[in-house]
Design a protein around this motif. Sequence first.
Motif, PDB file in Angstrom:
ATOM      1  N   SER A  68      -0.125   4.002  12.911  1.00 33.19           N
ATOM      2  CA  SER A  68      -0.216   3.470  11.543  1.00 33.19           C
ATOM      3  C   SER A  68      -1.348   4.023  10.701  1.00 33.19           C
ATOM      4  O   SER A  68      -1.507   3.597   9.562  1.00 33.19           O
ATOM      5  CB  SER A  68      -0.380   1.936  11.591  1.00 33.19           C
ATOM      6  OG  SER A  68       0.787   1.336  12.082  1.00 33.19           O
ATOM      7  N   GLY A  72      -2.968  11.523   6.619  1.00 36.73           N
ATOM      8  CA  GLY A  72      -2.778  12.529   5.567  1.00 36.73           C
ATOM      9  C   GLY A  72      -2.250  11.975   4.257  1.00 36.73           C
ATOM     10  O   GLY A  72      -1.888  12.745   3.361  1.00 36.73           O
ATOM     11  N   GLY A  73      -2.200  10.675   4.119  1.00 41.37           N
ATOM     12  CA  GLY A  73      -1.661  10.079   2.892  1.00 41.37           C
ATOM     13  C   GLY A  73      -2.638  10.150   1.737  1.00 41.37           C
ATOM     14  O   GLY A  73      -3.788  10.553   1.901  1.00 41.37           O
ATOM     15  N   PRO A  74      -2.186   9.745   0.550  1.00 40.98           N
ATOM     16  CA  PRO A  74      -3.074   9.775  -0.609  1.00 40.98           C
ATOM     17  C   PRO A  74      -4.197   8.753  -0.522  1.00 40.98           C
ATOM     18  O   PRO A  74      -5.255   8.946  -1.112  1.00 40.98           O
ATOM     19  CB  PRO A  74      -2.160   9.453  -1.791  1.00 40.98           C
ATOM     20  CG  PRO A  74      -0.811   9.227  -1.258  1.00 40.98           C
ATOM     21  CD  PRO A  74      -0.818   9.340   0.221  1.00 40.98           C
ATOM     22  N   TRP A 103       1.608  11.114   7.326  1.00 42.83           N
ATOM     23  CA  TRP A 103       1.213  10.099   6.350  1.00 42.83           C
ATOM     24  C   TRP A 103       2.213   8.952   6.466  1.00 42.83           C
ATOM     25  O   TRP A 103       3.331   9.144   6.969  1.00 42.83           O
ATOM     26  CB  TRP A 103       1.127  10.674   4.934  1.00 42.83           C
ATOM     27  CG  TRP A 103       2.396  11.208   4.353  1.00 42.83           C
ATOM     28  CD1 TRP A 103       3.031  12.365   4.697  1.00 42.83           C
ATOM     29  CD2 TRP A 103       3.172  10.617   3.305  1.00 42.83           C
ATOM     30  NE1 TRP A 103       4.158  12.531   3.935  1.00 42.83           N
ATOM     31  CE2 TRP A 103       4.267  11.479   3.062  1.00 42.83           C
ATOM     32  CE3 TRP A 103       3.042   9.452   2.540  1.00 42.83           C
ATOM     33  CZ2 TRP A 103       5.237  11.203   2.097  1.00 42.83           C
ATOM     34  CZ3 TRP A 103       3.990   9.192   1.578  1.00 42.83           C
ATOM     35  CH2 TRP A 103       5.072  10.055   1.356  1.00 42.83           C
ATOM     36  N   GLY A 105       2.355   6.208   3.881  1.00 42.21           N
ATOM     37  CA  GLY A 105       2.620   5.469   2.651  1.00 42.21           C
ATOM     38  C   GLY A 105       1.711   5.956   1.543  1.00 42.21           C
ATOM     39  O   GLY A 105       0.954   6.911   1.724  1.00 42.21           O
ATOM     40  N   ALA A 106       1.802   5.284   0.406  1.00 42.32           N
ATOM     41  CA  ALA A 106       0.987   5.673  -0.750  1.00 42.32           C
ATOM     42  C   ALA A 106       0.798   4.471  -1.662  1.00 42.32           C
ATOM     43  O   ALA A 106       1.667   3.586  -1.717  1.00 42.32           O
ATOM     44  CB  ALA A 106       1.684   6.798  -1.528  1.00 42.32           C
ATOM     45  N   GLY A 107      -0.323   4.438  -2.333  1.00 47.00           N
ATOM     46  CA  GLY A 107      -0.584   3.372  -3.304  1.00 47.00           C
ATOM     47  C   GLY A 107      -0.556   1.985  -2.687  1.00 47.00           C
ATOM     48  O   GLY A 107      -0.179   1.010  -3.331  1.00 47.00           O
ATOM     49  N   GLY A 108      -0.941   1.889  -1.424  1.00 45.59           N
ATOM     50  CA  GLY A 108      -0.963   0.595  -0.739  1.00 45.59           C
ATOM     51  C   GLY A 108       0.306   0.265   0.013  1.00 45.59           C
ATOM     52  O   GLY A 108       0.323  -0.653   0.829  1.00 45.59           O
ATOM     53  N   ALA A 109       1.396   0.992  -0.232  1.00 42.98           N
ATOM     54  CA  ALA A 109       2.634   0.738   0.529  1.00 42.98           C
ATOM     55  C   ALA A 109       2.542   1.404   1.892  1.00 42.98           C
ATOM     56  O   ALA A 109       1.979   2.485   2.025  1.00 42.98           O
ATOM     57  CB  ALA A 109       3.835   1.302  -0.227  1.00 42.98           C
ATOM     58  N   HIS A 110       3.052   0.726   2.911  1.00 42.57           N
ATOM     59  CA  HIS A 110       3.059   1.271   4.279  1.00 42.57           C
ATOM     60  C   HIS A 110       4.500   1.290   4.769  1.00 42.57           C
ATOM     61  O   HIS A 110       5.115   0.250   4.908  1.00 42.57           O
ATOM     62  CB  HIS A 110       2.195   0.408   5.193  1.00 42.57           C
ATOM     63  CG  HIS A 110       1.716   1.151   6.401  1.00 42.57           C
ATOM     64  ND1 HIS A 110       2.572   1.726   7.302  1.00 42.57           N
ATOM     65  CD2 HIS A 110       0.464   1.429   6.840  1.00 42.57           C
ATOM     66  CE1 HIS A 110       1.863   2.325   8.259  1.00 42.57           C
ATOM     67  NE2 HIS A 110       0.584   2.165   7.998  1.00 42.57           N
ATOM     68  N   LEU A 111       5.044   2.470   5.013  1.00 42.68           N
ATOM     69  CA  LEU A 111       6.460   2.592   5.359  1.00 42.68           C
ATOM     70  C   LEU A 111       6.723   2.566   6.857  1.00 42.68           C
ATOM     71  O   LEU A 111       7.878   2.668   7.293  1.00 42.68           O
ATOM     72  CB  LEU A 111       7.045   3.867   4.747  1.00 42.68           C
ATOM     73  CG  LEU A 111       6.876   4.043   3.237  1.00 42.68           C
ATOM     74  CD1 LEU A 111       7.692   5.222   2.732  1.00 42.68           C
ATOM     75  CD2 LEU A 111       7.270   2.787   2.473  1.00 42.68           C
ATOM     76  N   HIS A 112       5.642   2.481   7.664  1.00 40.35           N
ATOM     77  CA  HIS A 112       5.808   2.411   9.128  1.00 40.35           C
ATOM     78  C   HIS A 112       6.629   3.575   9.663  1.00 40.35           C
ATOM     79  O   HIS A 112       7.496   3.388  10.507  1.00 40.35           O
ATOM     80  CB  HIS A 112       6.393   1.053   9.539  1.00 40.35           C
ATOM     81  CG  HIS A 112       5.587  -0.093   9.038  1.00 40.35           C
ATOM     82  ND1 HIS A 112       6.037  -0.941   8.069  1.00 40.35           N
ATOM     83  CD2 HIS A 112       4.332  -0.495   9.322  1.00 40.35           C
ATOM     84  CE1 HIS A 112       5.102  -1.829   7.787  1.00 40.35           C
ATOM     85  NE2 HIS A 112       4.053  -1.580   8.531  1.00 40.35           N
TER      86      HIS A 112
END
Lengths: 323, 275
Positions: A68, A72-74, A103, A105-112
């Motif tokens: 998790s 490498g995410g934003p 990565w 997710g982005a902008g606080g979203a976590h896609l698992h």
Amino acid sequence: MTRPRLGLPDLGVGVGLRVPHYRRVFAERPPIDFVEVISENFMLGGGRPRHHLDRALESYPLVAHGVSLGIGGPDEPDATYLARLRDFAANTGTPWVSDHFCWCGAGGAHLHDLLPLPFTPELVRRVADRARRVQDAIDRPFALENTSSYLTYRSSVLAEWEFIGEIAERANIGLLFDVNNVFVTAYNHGIDPIEFVRRVPHDRIVQIHLAGHTNFGTHVIDTHGGHVIDPVWALYRLTIELAGSVSTLIEWDDDIPELEVLLAEAERARSERDRALAARQAGSTSVDDRAIAAVREAARPGTSERDAVWHGWVQGGPREAAE
Amino acid sequence: MTSPSELQAQMVDFLRRRGDLQHDEAARRFAEEHLGGNERLSAVAQLEIYREQFWLRHTGSLVEDFPGVGGIIGAKAWERLVEEYLLAHRPESFTLRDLGDRLPAFIAGAEWLEERDLAGDMARLEWAHVEVFDAVDAPRLDPQKLAAVPEDAWEGARLVPDPGLRVLRFEYPVVSLRRKLVEAQKSGASVPLPEREPCRFAVHRREHLIHHDALAVDACALLEAIVSGAPLGVACERAASSLGVAPEAIGEKLEGWFADWARRGYVVDVDVVVS
């Protein structure tokens, strides 16, 4: 001759510890050299997961593997998550902590999910900088795993082995080298899996993952839902011949079989490992030209189609449910 | 030139979409501009692999955690509920364990749901299961510490609840219903939905098992006040007020309740305010 593997031990051959096997593993303590657990399943608190973690620690050396971090995410790595990970690592005494080159997710979203990264110099800098900081934050050696991928980016300018090798060198971290992921990615994107294995920095490999996958003909998905296939065993032997004795782990997360099947797969890994180490010792190889050609042929799309049903799976298998 | 961060943010948007991206013109344009594709899978088909997995993984996780809600509302309504929930509430936690944290409130606002009140009760019960299952372990109440509390300090003392305790009021008998529904999912039997029947439970983890202890109205009112963090004196007054009785009526039963709650492990510590 490879350099010492970042001072980390060869733990032998282990298995990913999954919920359906808890009862028998703790009762029978089968001969496994070590177990790997998914960090996130045990980072929250107590109850039965904590109890099972304690049982595992009583029985086997344990390594922690995460799914998790999304390095490498934003978004910057979550400080609370890292603090929990540090505590978890300290409590378990895991010799290293690993996660993935990906990565989530982005902008606080976590896609698992373990989403693939563009292989660019900018992402090398981003991931290397964060990996160094993660290693400091968790106060323990850190390793990242090459992921399976089902898409490529037009912006990528580096080969995957260059990307992960450069990050590992810059951040001074280890590599968790997933040999099945090499095959999956090679199949999906027309990469030479032999080249991948030969070009990755072998002295940084601190652990190897092996697993089965599911072939949909047009593409292969890293489901961890079956036996390791022969071409992946050959890639594994080649890796061991190049890297030396490295802790090796069987992952089986989907359609989880009886414990005996998993243990037999681990025994197969031990036997393949011994064979490769013997070849390495003798200065020969267990992966001759014919075997190499067979691996390349198997990684060519359309060569091993079979019917497969598409359904969801979770990296690390099912989490322990309340009831 | 799209930066990596912008690219990733756009991908998150596409991966959370409900429909097949291969029929989504914006997704197709995005994929063709940024993704490779190959002779077997177009760029948008590659993106679609991840979108489909997003939905399979997250709906599967909710199915696991809320079997009772699904059993009440049926497959079709469940599919709509989960779809709307995931579109309204993107996952944010690092663990799938937290995915359903807002489902009880979401159900309360789902006016189209025929069995909304019953399903809402069930969702609160099932979310409580998730929370208490891996709540932090707390040591048992120390009798010596208890004995050392001065008599005049009790009124201002706070009873510390076990992190693995939740006190819940329901309008429907969801505890027994859930048992029947889970059983019926194995056997394929149908389960009639119950009539309204208000009840109260302490959902509590003991020895790694989740227990459902029925609570009397007055005991529930006091336990709720204690769990909210009120000092004992205030908790008694609050409970009495909510029941429309004198605080003494609560006080009379307090000793017996406290002994029972301490034995069960609901209370794990006493915080005494030192003046």
